[in-house]
Design a protein around this motif. Structure first.
Motif, PDB file in Angstrom:
ATOM      1  N   GLN A 112      -3.557  -1.469  -8.583  1.00 59.94           N
ATOM      2  CA  GLN A 112      -2.243  -1.138  -8.051  1.00 59.94           C
ATOM      3  C   GLN A 112      -2.039   0.370  -8.023  1.00 59.94           C
ATOM      4  OE1 GLN A 112       0.080  -3.347  -6.686  1.00 59.94           O
ATOM      5  NE2 GLN A 112       0.915  -1.402  -5.986  1.00 59.94           N
ATOM      6  N   LEU A 113      -2.497   1.059  -9.060  1.00 58.21           N
ATOM      7  CA  LEU A 113      -2.401   2.515  -9.110  1.00 58.21           C
ATOM      8  C   LEU A 113      -3.179   3.151  -7.950  1.00 58.21           C
ATOM      9  CD1 LEU A 113      -1.455   5.050 -10.627  1.00 58.21           C
ATOM     10  CD2 LEU A 113      -3.559   4.905 -11.982  1.00 58.21           C
ATOM     11  N   GLU A 114      -4.374   2.651  -7.706  1.00 59.03           N
ATOM     12  CA  GLU A 114      -5.181   3.177  -6.603  1.00 59.03           C
ATOM     13  C   GLU A 114      -4.529   2.894  -5.253  1.00 59.03           C
ATOM     14  OE1 GLU A 114      -9.153   1.639  -7.086  1.00 59.03           O
ATOM     15  OE2 GLU A 114      -9.387   2.620  -9.036  1.00 59.03           O
ATOM     16  N   ILE A 115      -3.942   1.712  -5.097  1.00 53.77           N
ATOM     17  CA  ILE A 115      -3.238   1.371  -3.854  1.00 53.77           C
ATOM     18  C   ILE A 115      -2.060   2.316  -3.650  1.00 53.77           C
ATOM     19  CG2 ILE A 115      -1.771  -0.378  -2.757  1.00 53.77           C
ATOM     20  CD1 ILE A 115      -3.684  -2.492  -3.965  1.00 53.77           C
ATOM     21  N   ASP A 116      -1.309   2.555  -4.731  1.00 56.25           N
ATOM     22  CA  ASP A 116      -0.165   3.468  -4.633  1.00 56.25           C
ATOM     23  C   ASP A 116      -0.617   4.873  -4.234  1.00 56.25           C
ATOM     24  OD1 ASP A 116       1.507   1.384  -5.345  1.00 56.25           O
ATOM     25  OD2 ASP A 116       1.682   2.023  -7.453  1.00 56.25           O
ATOM     26  N   GLN A 117      -1.715   5.325  -4.792  1.00 54.57           N
ATOM     27  CA  GLN A 117      -2.237   6.653  -4.448  1.00 54.57           C
ATOM     28  C   GLN A 117      -2.690   6.706  -2.985  1.00 54.57           C
ATOM     29  OE1 GLN A 117      -5.278   7.270  -7.390  1.00 54.57           O
ATOM     30  NE2 GLN A 117      -3.841   8.052  -8.937  1.00 54.57           N
ATOM     31  N   LEU A 118      -3.344   5.664  -2.534  1.00 55.77           N
ATOM     32  CA  LEU A 118      -3.780   5.607  -1.136  1.00 55.77           C
ATOM     33  C   LEU A 118      -2.578   5.579  -0.184  1.00 55.77           C
ATOM     34  CD1 LEU A 118      -6.784   3.128  -1.360  1.00 55.77           C
ATOM     35  CD2 LEU A 118      -6.875   5.579  -0.799  1.00 55.77           C
ATOM     36  N   GLN A 119      -1.531   4.855  -0.542  1.00 52.49           N
ATOM     37  CA  GLN A 119      -0.322   4.827   0.286  1.00 52.49           C
ATOM     38  C   GLN A 119       0.308   6.208   0.357  1.00 52.49           C
ATOM     39  OE1 GLN A 119       2.021   1.707  -1.562  1.00 52.49           O
ATOM     40  NE2 GLN A 119       1.556   0.295   0.135  1.00 52.49           N
TER      41      GLN A 119
ATOM     42  N   GLN B   8      -1.234   9.070   0.009  1.00 51.59           N
ATOM     43  CA  GLN B   8      -2.091   9.906   0.854  1.00 51.59           C
ATOM     44  C   GLN B   8      -1.916   9.555   2.328  1.00 51.59           C
ATOM     45  OE1 GLN B   8      -6.059   9.381  -0.646  1.00 51.59           O
ATOM     46  NE2 GLN B   8      -5.724  10.684  -2.441  1.00 51.59           N
ATOM     47  N   PHE B   9      -1.815   8.281   2.601  1.00 57.03           N
ATOM     48  CA  PHE B   9      -1.618   7.844   3.978  1.00 57.03           C
ATOM     49  C   PHE B   9      -0.301   8.386   4.534  1.00 57.03           C
ATOM     50  CE2 PHE B   9       0.216   4.736   6.950  1.00 57.03           C
ATOM     51  CZ  PHE B   9      -0.743   4.794   7.945  1.00 57.03           C
ATOM     52  N   ASN B  10       0.746   8.290   3.729  1.00 59.82           N
ATOM     53  CA  ASN B  10       2.052   8.798   4.164  1.00 59.82           C
ATOM     54  C   ASN B  10       2.006  10.309   4.390  1.00 59.82           C
ATOM     55  OD1 ASN B  10       3.307   6.311   4.236  1.00 59.82           O
ATOM     56  ND2 ASN B  10       4.001   6.434   2.109  1.00 59.82           N
ATOM     57  N   GLN B  11       1.278  11.027   3.554  1.00 59.65           N
ATOM     58  CA  GLN B  11       1.143  12.475   3.730  1.00 59.65           C
ATOM     59  C   GLN B  11       0.406  12.789   5.041  1.00 59.65           C
ATOM     60  OE1 GLN B  11      -0.821  13.772   0.152  1.00 59.65           O
ATOM     61  NE2 GLN B  11       1.103  13.973  -1.007  1.00 59.65           N
ATOM     62  N   LEU B  12      -0.664  12.048   5.300  1.00 59.88           N
ATOM     63  CA  LEU B  12      -1.400  12.242   6.547  1.00 59.88           C
ATOM     64  C   LEU B  12      -0.530  11.901   7.756  1.00 59.88           C
ATOM     65  CD1 LEU B  12      -4.920  10.842   5.629  1.00 59.88           C
ATOM     66  CD2 LEU B  12      -4.318  13.223   6.079  1.00 59.88           C
ATOM     67  N   LYS B  13       0.225  10.859   7.637  1.00 56.49           N
ATOM     68  CA  LYS B  13       1.108  10.432   8.720  1.00 56.49           C
ATOM     69  C   LYS B  13       2.177  11.506   8.975  1.00 56.49           C
ATOM     70  CE  LYS B  13       4.081   6.534   9.832  1.00 56.49           C
ATOM     71  NZ  LYS B  13       4.612   5.266   9.323  1.00 56.49           N
ATOM     72  N   TYR B  14       2.727  12.054   7.912  1.00 54.76           N
ATOM     73  CA  TYR B  14       3.728  13.104   8.037  1.00 54.76           C
ATOM     74  C   TYR B  14       3.131  14.331   8.710  1.00 54.76           C
ATOM     75  CZ  TYR B  14       7.194  16.579   6.718  1.00 54.76           C
ATOM     76  OH  TYR B  14       8.126  17.576   6.747  1.00 54.76           O
TER      77      TYR B  14
END
Length: 91
Positions: A71-78, A80-86
């Motif tokens: 779950q921690l890794e999923i949260d970190q990936l989300q 990062q994904f949101n940062q890339l999307k932004y």
């Protein structure tokens, strides 16, 4: 001779009584030993169940730790994904 035979009969009867008593004591000892073996078997069975429960608990704790890590890794990936999307949207 009757007195001698009477004493012999009494002595034989006493020996027979002692043999019967010895056989009864052997039977009681055997029964107690069997009961002790049964208690030992029940005790071993209970201990085995406790060990299995402890192993299952350890497995469950390990799985919970793995799930938390995932779950921690999923949260970190989300994140990062949101940062890339932004960044993508701002460019």
């Amino acid at each position: 001779m009757d007195s001698r035979e009477s004493k012999q009969d009494d002595s034989n009867q006493e020996v027979k009584n002692l043999e019967v008593l010895a056989a009864k004591l052997a039977l009681i000892g055997s029964a107690l030993s069997t009961f002790g073996d049964a208690l030992q078997t029940v005790s071993a069975s209970i201990e085995l169940q406790l060990l299995q429960m402890a192993n299952e608990q350890q497995d469950s704790n390990k799985q919970n730790q793995e799930l938390k890590q995932m779950q921690l890794e999923i949260d970190q990936l989300q994140k990062q994904f949101n940062q890339l999307k932004y960044r993508q949207n701002n460019n």
